[in-house]
Design a protein around this motif. Structure first.
Motif, PDB file in Angstrom:
ATOM      1  N   ALA A  97      16.534  90.396 -12.900  1.00 31.98           N
ATOM      2  CA  ALA A  97      17.815  91.058 -13.109  1.00 31.98           C
ATOM      3  C   ALA A  97      17.972  91.964 -14.454  1.00 31.98           C
ATOM      4  N   GLY A  98      17.090  91.546 -15.433  1.00 34.91           N
ATOM      5  CA  GLY A  98      17.167  92.340 -16.697  1.00 34.91           C
ATOM      6  C   GLY A  98      16.068  92.112 -17.279  1.00 34.91           C
ATOM      7  N   PRO A  99      15.766  92.405 -18.597  1.00 35.96           N
ATOM      8  CA  PRO A  99      14.419  92.393 -19.337  1.00 35.96           C
ATOM      9  C   PRO A  99      14.367  91.255 -19.786  1.00 35.96           C
ATOM     10  N   GLY A 100      12.923  90.768 -19.867  1.00 38.39           N
ATOM     11  CA  GLY A 100      12.778  89.306 -20.442  1.00 38.39           C
ATOM     12  C   GLY A 100      13.081  88.412 -19.489  1.00 38.39           C
ATOM     13  N   ALA A 101      13.567  86.929 -19.982  1.00 41.79           N
ATOM     14  CA  ALA A 101      13.558  85.836 -19.180  1.00 41.79           C
ATOM     15  C   ALA A 101      15.087  85.731 -18.495  1.00 41.79           C
ATOM     16  N   VAL A 102      14.998  84.952 -17.514  1.00 46.69           N
ATOM     17  CA  VAL A 102      16.240  84.749 -17.225  1.00 46.69           C
ATOM     18  C   VAL A 102      16.625  83.404 -16.695  1.00 46.69           C
ATOM     19  N   THR A 103      17.783  82.767 -16.829  1.00 43.90           N
ATOM     20  CA  THR A 103      17.793  80.993 -16.526  1.00 43.90           C
ATOM     21  C   THR A 103      17.572  80.957 -15.259  1.00 43.90           C
TER      22      THR A 103
END
Length: 238
Positions: A30-36
């Motif tokens: 859903a977005g850059p980098g990590a997601v929870t």
């Protein structure tokens, strides 16, 4: 230049895989980098509403280890949705299975109780306790035709090792070995065999019981029970 969107591959098992019609989902982050993990659940539910109700009952594993809802997930990691164990398998295993760990074995061949006994016997063992879980003919008031087992194989072996070594630490002097079968099992065939040795019989019995109880809770192995009236996903062990 805009970066290519990153994607995660999410492995599916048992009833979840059957309902999705695939053994893996590919999901753009859903977005850059990590997601929870919590955010990932919401994203999966939005993209696959037919799976939303089942997601609440699944645990999440990242790189073959269970994680909490606030854990972060990044592209390239191995993510798996783990339904409650045990569940089932909707056909034969894709390829032969025979994985061995430090204290465990997962295979699609008939199990041998003698093999796990030999793994725990030693000169200091005054008692050896065993457990064999067989496919029974009647369950929940119905006549069983056969069972199908599937596993998240590498994680299942790692968890069985973790359980066995943990039980050994709780009962000093104990040794534990466990083997579990996957694939198609007929009535009377063994799904799991466990052996535990210790200096005294009480510790051997307790260690053996501890292993089977924890195996049913945490090892990603599922079974599908096929009976005379149809099939059902079963939430307990053999």
């Amino acid at each position: 230049m805009n970066a290519e969107p990153q994607t995660l591959t999410i492995l599916l098992f048992a009833g979840l895989r059957q309902r999705a019609g695939t053994d893996a989902l590919s999901l753009p982050l859903a977005g850059p980098g990590a997601v929870t993990v919590a955010a990932l659940r919401r994203q999966i539910a939005a993209a696959h509403p037919d799976l939303a109700a089942d997601l609440n009952h699944c645990r999440v594993a990242v790189d073959q280890a269970f994680v909490d809802e606030d854990a972060e997930v990044r592209a390239g990691q191995e993510v798996a949705l783990i339904p409650p164990v045990s569940g089932g398998h909707d056909g034969p295993q894709a390829k032969p299975v025979d994985l061995r760990g430090e204290r465990s074995r997962l295979c699609d061949a008939p199990l041998a109780l003698a093999e796990v006994i030999a793994a725990v016997e030693h000169r200091g063992a005054g008692g050896v306790a065993t457990f064999t879980g067989n496919v029974r003919e009647h369950s929940r008031g119905k006549r069983v035709r056969y069972l199908e087992y599937e596993a998240y194989a590498p994680m299942a072996v790692a968890k069985m090792d973790e359980i066995a070594l943990g039980v050994e630490a709780e009962f000093p002097g104990a040794r534990v070995a466990v083997a579990h079968r996957v694939g198609h099992l007929e009535i009377g065939e063994s799904a799991v065999v466990i052996a535990a040795s210790a200096a005294h019989r009480d510790e051997a019995f307790r260690a053996c019981r501890a292993v089977i109880e924890r195996l049913k809770q945490d090892v990603p192995i599922w079974k599908r029970e096929v009976d005379s009236e149809g099939e059902a996903w079963i939430g307990q062990g053999p």
